[in-house]
Design an enzyme around this catalytic site. Sequence first.
Site, PDB file in Angstrom:
ATOM      1  N   ASN A  34      -2.699   8.881   4.428  1.00  0.00           N
ATOM      2  CA  ASN A  34      -1.509   8.124   4.791  1.00  0.00           C
ATOM      3  C   ASN A  34      -1.294   7.994   6.288  1.00  0.00           C
ATOM      4  OD1 ASN A  34      -0.999   7.929   2.059  1.00  0.00           O
ATOM      5  ND2 ASN A  34       0.384   9.670   2.018  1.00  0.00           N
ATOM      6  N   ASP A  83      -3.564 -13.610  -3.581  1.00  0.00           N
ATOM      7  CA  ASP A  83      -4.196 -14.546  -4.506  1.00  0.00           C
ATOM      8  C   ASP A  83      -5.326 -13.851  -5.257  1.00  0.00           C
ATOM      9  OD1 ASP A  83      -6.313 -14.356  -2.692  1.00  0.00           O
ATOM     10  OD2 ASP A  83      -5.806 -16.226  -1.685  1.00  0.00           O
ATOM     11  N   SER A 143      -8.528 -15.007   3.463  1.00  0.00           N
ATOM     12  CA  SER A 143      -7.162 -15.106   2.910  1.00  0.00           C
ATOM     13  C   SER A 143      -6.518 -13.726   2.806  1.00  0.00           C
ATOM     14  CB  SER A 143      -7.180 -15.793   1.541  1.00  0.00           C
ATOM     15  OG  SER A 143      -7.912 -15.020   0.593  1.00  0.00           O
ATOM     16  N   ARG A 155       0.825  -1.204   0.000  1.00  0.00           N
ATOM     17  CA  ARG A 155       0.000   0.000   0.000  1.00  0.00           C
ATOM     18  C   ARG A 155       0.863   1.259   0.000  1.00  0.00           C
ATOM     19  NH1 ARG A 155      -3.342   2.140   5.181  1.00  0.00           N
ATOM     20  NH2 ARG A 155      -4.288   3.964   4.241  1.00  0.00           N
ATOM     21  N   HIS A 215       0.680   4.493  -2.521  1.00  0.00           N
ATOM     22  CA  HIS A 215       0.464   5.879  -2.077  1.00  0.00           C
ATOM     23  C   HIS A 215       1.628   6.769  -2.452  1.00  0.00           C
ATOM     24  CE1 HIS A 215      -2.991   5.459   1.016  1.00  0.00           C
ATOM     25  NE2 HIS A 215      -3.065   4.479   0.138  1.00  0.00           N
ATOM     26  N   ASP A 216       2.853   6.344  -2.149  1.00  0.00           N
ATOM     27  CA  ASP A 216       4.071   7.035  -2.554  1.00  0.00           C
ATOM     28  C   ASP A 216       3.965   8.546  -2.460  1.00  0.00           C
ATOM     29  OD1 ASP A 216       6.613   7.463  -3.461  1.00  0.00           O
ATOM     30  OD2 ASP A 216       6.120   7.211  -5.573  1.00  0.00           O
ATOM     31  N   PRO A 249      -7.286   7.908  -5.720  1.00  0.00           N
ATOM     32  CA  PRO A 249      -8.656   7.492  -6.010  1.00  0.00           C
ATOM     33  C   PRO A 249      -9.313   7.000  -4.726  1.00  0.00           C
ATOM     34  CG  PRO A 249      -7.167   6.702  -7.697  1.00  0.00           C
ATOM     35  CD  PRO A 249      -6.306   7.252  -6.604  1.00  0.00           C
ATOM     36  N   ASP A 305     -10.107  -9.146   2.161  1.00  0.00           N
ATOM     37  CA  ASP A 305     -10.325 -10.402   1.448  1.00  0.00           C
ATOM     38  C   ASP A 305     -10.536 -11.482   2.508  1.00  0.00           C
ATOM     39  OD1 ASP A 305     -10.363 -12.557  -0.207  1.00  0.00           O
ATOM     40  OD2 ASP A 305      -8.368 -12.254  -1.067  1.00  0.00           O
ATOM     41  N   HIS A 320      -6.187  -5.384  -3.228  1.00  0.00           N
ATOM     42  CA  HIS A 320      -7.059  -5.512  -2.053  1.00  0.00           C
ATOM     43  C   HIS A 320      -7.199  -6.961  -1.602  1.00  0.00           C
ATOM     44  CE1 HIS A 320      -9.284  -1.440  -2.841  1.00  0.00           C
ATOM     45  NE2 HIS A 320      -8.024  -1.301  -2.511  1.00  0.00           N
ATOM     46  N   THR A 321      -6.477  -7.861  -2.254  1.00  0.00           N
ATOM     47  CA  THR A 321      -6.488  -9.244  -1.810  1.00  0.00           C
ATOM     48  C   THR A 321      -5.727  -9.436  -0.514  1.00  0.00           C
ATOM     49  OG1 THR A 321      -6.079 -11.527  -2.505  1.00  0.00           O
ATOM     50  CG2 THR A 321      -4.417  -9.917  -3.098  1.00  0.00           C
TER      51      THR A 321
END
Length: 319
Positions: free
Chosen positions: A94, A246, A241, A81, A85-86, A157, A238, A187-188
């Site tokens: 952040n 995945d 998991s 993440r 964001h960087d 976003p 998720d 988002h997994t």
Amino acid sequence: MTVVGFLIITPIAYSEMAYQKQISFLILQLLFLTLVLASANGNSLKLGFYLKTCPKAEAIVETVTADHISLAPSLAAPLLRMHFHDSEKSGPPNLSLRGFQVIDAAKTALEKACPGVVSCADILALVARDAIYQIKVVPLGRRDGRVSIALESLTLPAPFGNITELKAQFASKGLSVKDLVVLSGGHTVGTSHCSTIAIRLYNFTGKGDTDPSLDPKYVPYLKSKCKPTDTTTLLEMDPGSFRTFDEAYYTNVLKRRGLFQSDAALLADKETSAYVKLQAQSGGSTFFKDFEESMVKMGQIGVLTGSAGEIRKHCALVN
């Protein structure tokens, strides 16, 4: 850490109202940022950038990252993440980031091995790669910016964005609709605060209702975990998991169980919906390859190279 870097839909803990209240001031900040970007050197990134100047750079970052992940596996998602964001870590989206100690440890080790050579921007890209090990290649050669603007982070976003807004934001950075749906797959892994989906659960249109795009059978579970004013409880993005990189995210989205409105939005577009169905029904047949390609593409947007910017001595501070 750099002046720029594309910023994907990610879990953030501020409200839509707070987000909108910052926009007018953000515009003024972005005008200044545009001038900074205009001076960026256009040299491209490349693989093996440090082979001559710091041959063990990538191995050092890999070792440091592995050491930290072995002690705290849950850091993998925050580190990924962070690369998305960087931007200035004091920016509103952040404030919930974590894992800075990994970046600092890698920087310390690299400064000992080859002082003043490897940028914090490249360290961030490498740490993200090593935290999510499917990403095999990362072109390097980034320079660190001399300017950090906290409100730049508000160009992220938002998790409540609709498909039209999301496509426009990605397109503005030269990323395709496919990149949007692929990178959403990040988002997994990871978790998000209940406050991020409170409006979606309890007051979607201002009438005390729930977002109809959510699976109605899933809503009671979410409400049992998150009360309207809960700002501390964490939800798995998720479920089942959330520590495994995945394709299960797409299965959840197809079931209308994506945590954010931006996840549900992927079913509102022909191209993104088709990709969701493909990965959900094929066991992620192309997801890992696609994710690697989109991550590399994202990591090359608006970077400083050549003689632009600087190589920071400490990643949290300009020299």
